[in-house]
Motif scaffolding. Structure first.
Motif, short mmCIF file in Angstrom:
data_model
loop_
_atom_site.label_atom_id
_atom_site.label_comp_id
_atom_site.label_asym_id
_atom_site.label_seq_id
_atom_site.Cartn_x
_atom_site.Cartn_y
_atom_site.Cartn_z
N LYS A 1 0.84 -1.19 0.00
CA LYS A 1 0.00 0.00 0.00
C LYS A 1 0.88 1.24 0.00
CE LYS A 1 -3.66 1.67 2.61
NZ LYS A 1 -3.61 1.98 4.03
N GLY A 2 2.00 1.14 0.72
CA GLY A 2 2.92 2.27 0.82
C GLY A 2 3.41 2.75 -0.53
N GLN A 3 3.62 1.80 -1.45
CA GLN A 3 4.08 2.17 -2.78
C GLN A 3 3.05 3.04 -3.48
OE1 GLN A 3 6.99 1.35 -4.53
NE2 GLN A 3 7.66 0.92 -2.46
N LEU B 1 -4.43 11.48 1.33
CA LEU B 1 -4.28 10.02 1.32
C LEU B 1 -5.44 9.42 2.11
CD1 LEU B 1 -0.44 9.55 1.77
CD2 LEU B 1 -1.83 9.27 -0.29
N VAL C 1 4.29 2.40 -11.35
CA VAL C 1 4.71 1.88 -10.05
C VAL C 1 4.15 0.48 -9.76
CG1 VAL C 1 4.63 2.27 -7.56
CG2 VAL C 1 5.00 4.18 -9.13
N ARG D 1 -1.58 17.72 -4.17
CA ARG D 1 -0.52 16.73 -3.99
C ARG D 1 0.79 17.19 -4.60
NH1 ARG D 1 -3.84 11.23 -5.03
NH2 ARG D 1 -4.69 11.02 -2.93
N PHE E 1 7.54 9.23 4.27
CA PHE E 1 6.91 8.20 5.08
C PHE E 1 7.90 7.56 6.04
CE2 PHE E 1 4.71 8.53 1.09
CZ PHE E 1 3.37 8.43 1.41
N GLU F 1 0.68 4.79 -2.08
CA GLU F 1 0.56 6.08 -1.39
C GLU F 1 1.71 7.00 -1.79
OE1 GLU F 1 0.33 5.26 2.75
OE2 GLU F 1 -1.82 4.85 2.66
N ALA F 2 2.91 6.44 -1.84
CA ALA F 2 4.05 7.27 -2.19
C ALA F 2 3.88 7.83 -3.60
CB ALA F 2 5.34 6.47 -2.09
N ALA F 3 3.37 6.98 -4.50
CA ALA F 3 3.20 7.43 -5.87
C ALA F 3 2.14 8.52 -5.93
CB ALA F 3 2.81 6.26 -6.75
N MET F 4 1.05 8.33 -5.17
CA MET F 4 0.02 9.35 -5.18
C MET F 4 0.55 10.63 -4.55
SD MET F 4 -3.60 7.47 -4.65
CE MET F 4 -3.51 7.39 -2.90
N ALA F 5 1.40 10.48 -3.52
CA ALA F 5 1.88 11.65 -2.81
C ALA F 5 2.77 12.53 -3.68
CB ALA F 5 2.64 11.23 -1.55
N ILE F 6 3.40 11.94 -4.72
CA ILE F 6 4.14 12.86 -5.60
C ILE F 6 3.24 13.35 -6.72
CG2 ILE F 6 6.51 12.16 -5.12
CD1 ILE F 6 6.45 10.39 -7.52
N GLY F 7 1.97 13.05 -6.66
CA GLY F 7 1.02 13.68 -7.57
C GLY F 7 0.73 12.91 -8.84
N LEU F 8 1.13 11.64 -8.92
CA LEU F 8 0.84 10.86 -10.13
C LEU F 8 -0.65 10.56 -10.18
CD1 LEU F 8 3.77 8.29 -10.18
CD2 LEU F 8 3.49 10.29 -11.62
N ARG F 9 -1.17 10.53 -11.42
CA ARG F 9 -2.58 10.16 -11.60
C ARG F 9 -2.73 8.65 -11.46
NH1 ARG F 9 -5.78 12.82 -15.40
NH2 ARG F 9 -5.57 15.06 -15.17
N PRO F 10 -3.96 8.19 -11.11
CA PRO F 10 -4.16 6.75 -10.89
C PRO F 10 -3.63 5.89 -12.02
CG PRO F 10 -6.11 7.97 -10.27
CD PRO F 10 -5.16 8.99 -10.85
N PHE G 1 10.59 3.42 -4.72
CA PHE G 1 10.16 2.44 -5.72
C PHE G 1 11.32 1.50 -6.00
CE2 PHE G 1 7.76 6.40 -6.96
CZ PHE G 1 6.64 6.06 -6.22
N HIS H 1 11.93 -0.83 -8.03
CA HIS H 1 12.29 -1.25 -9.38
C HIS H 1 12.96 -0.13 -10.15
CE1 HIS H 1 8.48 0.76 -9.54
NE2 HIS H 1 8.49 0.80 -10.87
N ASN I 1 -2.74 15.69 2.44
CA ASN I 1 -2.61 15.48 0.99
C ASN I 1 -3.53 14.37 0.50
OD1 ASN I 1 -1.23 13.28 1.81
ND2 ASN I 1 0.51 13.57 0.43
N ASN J 1 9.18 4.06 1.45
CA ASN J 1 8.41 3.77 0.25
C ASN J 1 9.09 4.24 -1.02
OD1 ASN J 1 6.48 2.60 1.80
ND2 ASN J 1 5.16 4.40 1.88
N VAL K 1 4.53 14.39 -13.74
CA VAL K 1 3.59 15.35 -13.17
C VAL K 1 3.92 16.76 -13.63
CG1 VAL K 1 2.59 16.24 -11.04
CG2 VAL K 1 3.26 13.84 -11.19
#
Ligand SMILES: Nc1ncnc2c1ncn2[C@@H]1O[C@H](COP(=O)(O)OP(=O)(O)OP(=O)(O)O)[C@@H](O)[C@H]1O
Ligand SMILES: Nc1ncnc2c1ncn2[C@@H]1O[C@H](COP(=O)(O)OP(=O)(O)OP(=O)(O)O)[C@@H](O)[C@H]1O
Ligand SMILES: [Mg+2]
Ligand SMILES: [Mg+2]
Lengths: 316, 398, 363, 252, 252
Positions: B295-297, D62, B315, D88, D95, B299-308, D101, D103, D60, D99, D117
């Motif tokens: 889940k953290g991954q 979440l 990610v 955001r 965190f 959240e982290a991706a959303m937190a930098i503003g990426l769209r779903p 990435f 890969h 933000n 978290n 973004v």
């Protein structure tokens, strides 16, 4: 011979059967084996042990059957196998007297209006993968310069359903099977079997090379079935026939001794066979005859006196 | 820093123990014994087989392969008739297996992924139905499922004379789906070449687009442009050639439709059965893969503003794939192997053809050996590719 | 930490949650436009499929009648099942002895149900399984306690299916473990042998192995020596299953942290002790769920023995269908089989899923 | 409640008014009111489960709040996806468990957000990334993967990743509690640097040394409410509430 | 090199002569020479990757050395399985991550080695086990599983497990570095007890307080070599080598 000795020592015959052909070799809903081939094996057991029930059955696929006989897994193969030269020679088998004369034929729905197999150019053909069925069909179409589209399905019941649903224009198989297939059609009268038989399929039981005595016994057991029909002996009247004054019958039933000794069997062997299994006519009618679901005519399998091919040598 | 010397001879060497207590030597002895046992058993079986073959005078060898096959095969990618050799018949079978496996693999991955995602859907009905689908399909032997699909194909469609004709040139009946194809014309190869050229150009355009994005940050709709060109340019060629419209329309002649292209019910049923059975497993694999990404991954991706969509693309999927690939590989292999059940519903795959061959020639050993070889070849090449891919995808860790 | 009640804290009830069917529908089925679309499409598809099926299966159907009675109906002829149930389920097992396979199956079921609880997994259970299987085998074979001998060629139907899969599993397990250990071995020859074995077997379809066992195996043996057909198929299934188990176990072995090996080494345990006492107990536990998965496929795959003319449930059903009386009702028969398989497999798979969860939350 | 706003007067960059949040029936956050001025540095502490994480995660989006308003830099957080994305992109978050990435290389971790973004050209994104990596003193690790770094290094990368997006506000959720003591220092040093540059920061932490030295305001939360907030000096030396006193007596 | 052997004269219990080790091409340990007398307590420190772990792991053959000799209590470590088993039974090892067997209870963890290696009757093994559990003060946890204990407790069990085998020498590889500060003390206390009873110990650790109070000798390793060894007093107050000085300046 060694095979006969082994069988006698075991106390039963291990017979290889088809296991999935109604009327020839198949268990019924109680798990009891029934069929023409099964009765042949039972006749052999009756001849050897005086008890037709001393048989164990091994269902075999087409690919397994000859190896099973060669390796000694079974003693006797009664699995609608066609007698051919290469099988006798290359596979080391001896076929005995034919117990059913069959031939490959075609069946079509009547509404196609086809009257002869020669009119089948471009047809879709449902084929049961026998050993040579596909080849025979292909050969027939090629010699007549026709095209065919085969649909090859492993199991008879699936194939039949497929055919009735109209997936194929025509179905090809041994004539005996075709009749059976027609019998289970939603409306049997909608289908007809075409007159041509495109191959000769003399189906015969087989034994291994190497034990002539056992071969003789199996061979003459089958012949005894035919002979009994010729002589008019049935399982019902066999006891009365024992009292018959006819020397041929007396010799046959062992009242006059000699045949049994020659084969290395009990003198009553033929009596046992007929008493417990019946004559060929009875066996035929019981398993595949007109009153069964298969409803086959005697045709080629009638006695020679009735225009068929069934003919027994003198038992003397 | 210590010097990087190979072992010198000055320092005392460890002394040698007696060989039966020496780990290394023990290992050697053990391996030699194991190899010997395997060798002896193989030799024993081999010599028995030789003796048996001799005794039963069974001919061996692959000499029969160039004899005439003299049986017909229902469908084939390459030209084939009963007058061809067994070798060619086998090739037809192998190609048929390959055809159903390849198409099956692609469809399975698509369907399985969709269902795996549907399983995670917030729509109650959809997620329940996917769960049901997965349960039912996984727990019924595939052979039974094949019977079922085949029956649908031949029972549900009318005979050729009453064939459905939903669109012009397309016929649906119990002989399969038959559809018209344009009649051969000089324009077609040219169109094909143009299409190919567009694709290649599109590839470079796409690369250029990426580079441009790297440089300017602006993305470039290379895919859309390529797609449009891939349709329009061959169309233009077609017009230039005078817009030939002649079609090879199937027509009912004699018993069957002649002309056009036919997709047989056997092929469709086998494909459908395999795809549906295997996709249930793939769905579970995909679901597990997606859920394995923490889940953290996300959240982290959303937190930098990426769209779903980008979260999924950049990610989640790259990480999920690592978990998905190995079990997916085995499912693909299973699909290929299960295609050998084709014989039950009349599709002429490799096993079915080999079976007929065994029946006719009695060359059972060679036949079974061929089956094994061909499938081993399919399996091993798939595994090799997948292992290579997996290694490429592996995470670098300490 | 027991917090003193916070004086400023006032707990509010959550904002009114919509309840009732309408709200549920909105939340779960129509929460966005594409979900609504999906819902509607799905419902339409269901409406198209379900009612006709229902009519065929339940309304127009016959449940226990003669074959002739079925000729006149539109719906399903389920009668084929009760009319042939003895043969479909038990096959050739001699009349009067039916209690034996039934008892054996009940025993198996009891054993399975008893093993369900994780708390019962101990040495005793590890012994109960082989002993139970031996008892089952004895029940089937007979020869003692006045039970007449029933040769394996009369074993058929469901007991055969169960036996092939469960015996296959129990026998394949140790072999699979050995292969997995071999594949992890540092000895190149052993490793190669195991890798070759595993990859070869996994690379070919089971039916080719069954072909082998039925057609070619007799050729491998010296003249005159034959091996029981069922046993041959069983061996093929064992060899096949073992390769798959080996791969699963290897996964478990790889999941074991190196520290466990090192701790065992530094206590002075030998290789076999380390494996037996430390590594395998843990590794095998990790892989129980995928192992159940293999059992499941083994169970489904036994249906392939039809190809070599063994009478498992699928074959007994097919034979029943050969009878002209019943040939037309294959759909019903296959649906019955599908349900039978589904029940068995579903029970196993849902159990394995529960197990997975339990093992997951454990340490 | 003692309110000691720093001497700034402009429009607050974060404004939370009467915000409530429930998990199912459980009332996690109750009537939260908070204004954060640009450049302010706020440390949030409180017992476990008091809702600290939940609060900053609401900022933000979440987590979704059910009642009240959250306005970040003039944008109100509603269901509107556009607003959420705007917010955001302006709010960076670090965190507890980094978290990163796994890969992607460190550099790719840092450029991802900028490229997709912010639509920054790759080259420029990489330059920015390297700049921030230097700032957190691990520029030489740029080509490695997260799995190859130590925890402290990973957390520094995570901070750099947020900074690359040039956020107005940085949220830290216990950024050091997954680290070894020696690594904690590394990370705190980076954060102190940031604070000195005037970054607006909300930090959930129990590193009281950090709080004392950099915070403009320390907030204490309990049972989903802000119990007390004050400048660090007064907060630590002269807590007003019993609950705060008890808490401080336990952790100091 | 300053060598300050304690005032014992008998044959050393561990003797390493000219030992080298390579990982592939990488020369991890270079020309290691070391003698440890019975009852000696040695602390080994050095920067990460300097080969500390590798060295002590060579002593009970968890790693194989390629050159030189290691003789433990008169037995030389070679490929001879018999010798390896003898040495392992005499040398106990405690790992950073405890490595308890999670599927066995604490008691079973302790009796395993005794029963299978020493062939002690189970009852007697259990008595021994309980004795050592009492020594490390967790006798009441005997029936629990490792997963149910805290890290500090687990490490104490690990020590007890080694002690049960009545080893001549105990090797500790950073036994406290996976622990929380409060748990570190628990474990160090147990180790100090052991030291006081005269157990021969080799301890890789950075707990300099421990080193100062119990070590007979402190060794500093760098880049696969023993750079300096001395009694703790001289080592800390008067390091000889530049490298040592630098290292000490960083960690103290
Ligand atoms: N997804 C969720 N569903 C239900 N309750 C939750 C959820 N997430 C958190 N909670 C509960 O909400 C409360 C506040 O959680 P939160 O994580 O904000 O606490 P915290 O102050 O950050 O504590 P900690 O110092 O342990 O991180 C806790 O009681 C927690 O159990
Ligand atoms: N299996 C291995 N293969 C290759 N190199 C290794 C292996 N194990 C360790 N090394 C390398 O050997 C060197 C010494 O490792 P070792 O674990 O002994 O260091 P250490 O002094 O214990 O360090 P730390 O304080 O980090 O535990 C390191 O550079 C390490 O990268
Ligand atoms: Mg928190
Ligand atoms: Mg170390």
């Amino acid at each position: 011979g060694k095979d006969l000795d082994a069988v006698k020592k075991k106390g039963y015959i291990q017979a290889g059967v088809n296991g999935g052909v109604f009327g020839f070799g198949m268990p019924d809903e109680k798990g009891v084996w029934k069929g023409l081939d099964v009765d042949t094996a039972r006749a052999v057991a009756a001849a050897i042990f005086g008890d037709a029930d001393k048989v164990k059955y091994t269902p075999l696929t087409a690919q397994q059957r000859f190896t099973a006989l060669q390796s000694g897994e079974i003693d006797l193969l009664t699995r609608n196998a066609t007698r051919t030269l290469s099988r006798e020679t290359q596979l080391g088998l001896n076929f005995v007297q034919v117990n059913y004369y069959d031939g490959q034929g075609f069946m079509v729905p009547k509404n196609l209006g086809v009257k002869s197999a020669k009119e089948l150019d471009g047809a879709t053909v449902c084929v049961l993968p026998g050993t040579t069925t596909e080849q025979n069909a292909a050969d027939f179409f090629r010699t007549n310069n026709m095209k065919m589209n085969p649909v090859v399905i492993e199991s008879t019941s699936e194939l039949a359903k497929t055919f009735f649903a109209g997936r194929c224009d025509v179905i090809t198989s041994d004539a005996s099977q075709l009749a059976g297939t027609r019998a289970i059609a939603p409306k049997p009268s909608d289908y007809e079997i075409l007159p041509e038989l495109i191959s000769k399929e003399p189906l015969a039981p087989a034994v291994r090379h190497g034990d002539d005595q056992f071969f003789d016994i199996v061979n003459f057991t089958v012949l005894a079935l035919i002979n009994a029909e010729e002589l008019g002996i049935t399982s019902k009247n066999v006891d009365e026939m024992l009292k018959s004054k006819n020397p041929v019958i007396q010799r046959f039933l062992g009242v006059t001794e000699g045949n049994g000794k020659a084969l290395g069997l009990d003198e009553k062997w033929a009596y046992n066979v007929i008493k417990q299994v019946g004559n060929y006519g009875e066996v035929f009618e019981r398993n595949v005859g007109v009153n069964t679901k298969l409803g086959l005519e005697r045709g080629l399998n009638a006695l020679w006196t009735d225009g068929g091919l069934m003919y027994a040598p003198p038992f003397k | 820093m210590s010097d990087n010397l190979p072992p010198s001879t000055e320092a005392p060497m460890p002394s040698k123990p007696p060989f039966w207590r020496d780990e290394e030597k023990r290992a050697i002895v053990f391996q030699v014994v194991a190899l010997l046992v395997v060798g002896l058993v193989s030799y024993y079986l081999y010599s028995n087989t030789q003796a048996n073959l001799e005794r039963q005078s069974i001919a061996t060898g692959f000499g029969f392969l160039d004899k005439e096959a003299s049986f017909e095969i229902g469908e084939s990618i390459i030209e084939y008739s009963a007058a061809d050799t067994y070798l060619r018949a086998l090739a037809v079978g192998a190609l048929n297996t390959l055809k159903v496996s390849l198409i099956g693999v692609v469809l399975t991955i698509i369907l399985g992924t969709l269902i795996g995602i549907a399983r995670l859907s917030s729509n109650w009905l959809i997620s329940r139905l996917s769960a049901l689908y997965i349960e039912v399909m996984q727990n019924i032997p595939v052979l039974l499922q094949l019977f079922f699909w085949y029956a649908i194909f031949y029972e549900a469609f009318p005979p050729p004379r009453q064939a459905l004709n939903p669109i012009d040139g397309v016929f649906l009946c119990n002989r399969g789906m038959i559809f018209g194809v344009p009649e051969a014309h000089a324009a077609h190869p040219v169109m094909g070449w143009v299409f190919l050229v567009v694709l290649i150009a599109g590839y470079f355009l796409n690369r250029w687009g990426h580079k441009r994005q790297d440089l300017t940050g602006q993305s470039f709709p290379a895919l859309r442009i390529t797609a449009a060109a891939a349709i329009l340019l061959p169309g233009l060629v077609w017009l230039l050639y005078g817009a030939p419209t002649a079609m090879d329309i199937p027509a009912l002649r004699g018993f069957n439709f002649q002309g056009g292209v036919t997709v047989s019910p056997e092929f469709s049923a086998l494909l459908l059965g395999l795809v549906i059975y295997t996709s249930a497993f793939v769905a579970e694999i995909v679901r597990a893969g997606i859920q394995s990404v923490g889940k953290g991954q996300i959240e982290a991706a959303m937190a930098i503003g990426l769209r779903p969509g980008k979260v999924l693309q950049l990610v989640v999927l790259p990480q999920a794939l690592r978990v998905i690939i190995p079990p997916l590989t085995s499912q693909m292999l299973n699909l290929t192997k299960n295609s050998s059940l084709a014989i039950a519903i009349g599709y002429a795959d490799f096993v079915a053809v080999t079976n007929t061959m065994i029946n006719q020639t009695g060359q059972a050993i060679e036949g079974v050996a061929l089956i094994m070889l061909v499938f081993l070849f399919f399996s091993l090449s798939t595994s090799l590719f997948m292992n290579w891919y997996n290694k490429k995808m592996k995470l670098v860790e300490r | 930490m027991n917090q003193p009640e916070n004086p400023t804290r006032e707990y509010l009830a959550a904002p009114v949650k919509k309840v009732g069917a309408a709200a549920w529908l909105k939340d779960n089925l129509f929460n966005s436009w594409y979900n609504s679309l999906l819902t509607v499409l799905t419902l339409l598809a269901l409406g198209y499929i379900v009612p006709p099926f229902f009519k065929w299966a339940f309304i127009d159907s016959l449940w226990n009648s003669s074959a002739d009675a079925c000729r006149d109906i539109e719906g399903a002829c389920w009668s084929i099942v009760p009319q042939n149930i003895k043969f479909i389920i038990l096959g050739f097992f001699p009349e009067g002895q039916e209690w034996r396979p039934i008892l054996a199956m009940i025993l198996l079921l009891a054993l399975v149900i008893y093993s369900k609880e994780k708390s019962r997994w101990n040495k005793l259970l590890a012994w109960m399984w082989p002993v139970g299987l031996i008892i089952m085998g004895t029940l089937m074979y007979g020869g003692i306690f006045g039970m007449p001998v029933v040769e394996t060629d009369q074993w058929s139907g469901l007991p055969l299916t169960m036996m092939l899969s469960f015996f296959g599993m129990v026998m394949a397990y140790p072999l699979g473990v050995l292969l997995a250990l071999g594949r992890q071995s540092k000895m190149p020859a052993i490793k190669t042998l195991c890798v070759v074995y595993i990859e070869m077997i996994r690379g070919v379809p089971l039916i080719s192995l069954l072909f082998m066992s039925s057609i070619m195996f007799p050729l491998f043996l010296p003249d005159g020596m034959t091996i029981d057909k069922v046993l041959r198929a069983q061996v093929a299934i064992i060899l096949f299953t073992a390769a798959y188990i080996a791969e699963v176990v290897r996964g478990g072995l790889q999941a074991m942290p190196r520290g466990q090996y090192e701790a065992a080494d530094s206590l002075g345990l030998t290789y076999s002790q380390t494996m037996r006492l430390i590594i395998l107990p843990q590794a095998l536990k990790i892989v129980i769920p995928p192992t159940v998965g293999i059992l499941l496929s083994a169970f489904k795959d036994t249906s392939l023995v039809v190809i070599i003319a063994l009478y498992d449930v699928l074959k007994t059903t097919k034979v029943t269908l050969q009878n002209p009386q019943w040939t037309g009702y294959s759909t019903e028969a296959y649906v019955f089989l599908a349900v039978l398989y589904f029940i068995c497999c579903y029970a196993m798979s849902s159990y394995s899923r529960r197990l997975e969860k339990e093992l997951h939350t454990g340490h | 409640m003692t309110d000691t706003q720093p001497n700034k007067s402009s429009e607050p960059i974060i404004k939370i008014v009467g915000m409530h949040k429930w998990y199912g029936d459980f009332h996690v956050l109750s009537d939260i009111n908070l204004e954060v001025q640009e450049g302010e540095r706020i440390v949030i502490c409180g017992p476990s489960g008091s809702g600290k994480s939940t609060m900053i995660r609401c900022i933000n989006r979440l987590e979704e709040h059910q009642q009240g308003q959250i306005i970040v830099n003039g944008t109100e957080l509603t269901n509107d996806i556009k607003n959420i994305e705007t917010v955001r992109a302006e709010v960076g978050m670090v965190f507890q468990h980094f978290n990163l990435f796994p890969h992607l290389t460190i550099l790719e971790n840092l450029t991802l957000g900028q490229i997709w973004v912010r639509k920054t050209p790759k080259k420029q994104a990489e330059e920015t990334a390297m700049m921030y990596l230097e700032k957190v003193k691990i520029a030489e690790q740029a080509k490695k993967f997260p799995g190859q770094l130590s925890g402290g290094q990973q957390q520094r990368v995570a901070i750099a990743r947020s900074l690359c997006m040039a956020p107005e506000v940085m949220l830290f959720d216990e950024p050091t509690s997954a680290l070894d003591p020696e690594m904690i220092k590394e990370v705190l040093d980076v954060m102190i640097d940031l604070a000195e540059e005037g970054m607006t920061m909300l930090v959930v932490t129990h590193e009281m040394g950090f709080a004392k030295s950099v915070a403009d305001r320390v907030m204490f939360m309990d049972a989903g409410q802000i119990v007390e907030q004050n400048n660090p000096h007064d907060f630590f030396d002269n807590p007003q509430h019993e609950r705060t006193k008890l808490f401080l007596s336990q952790i100091l």
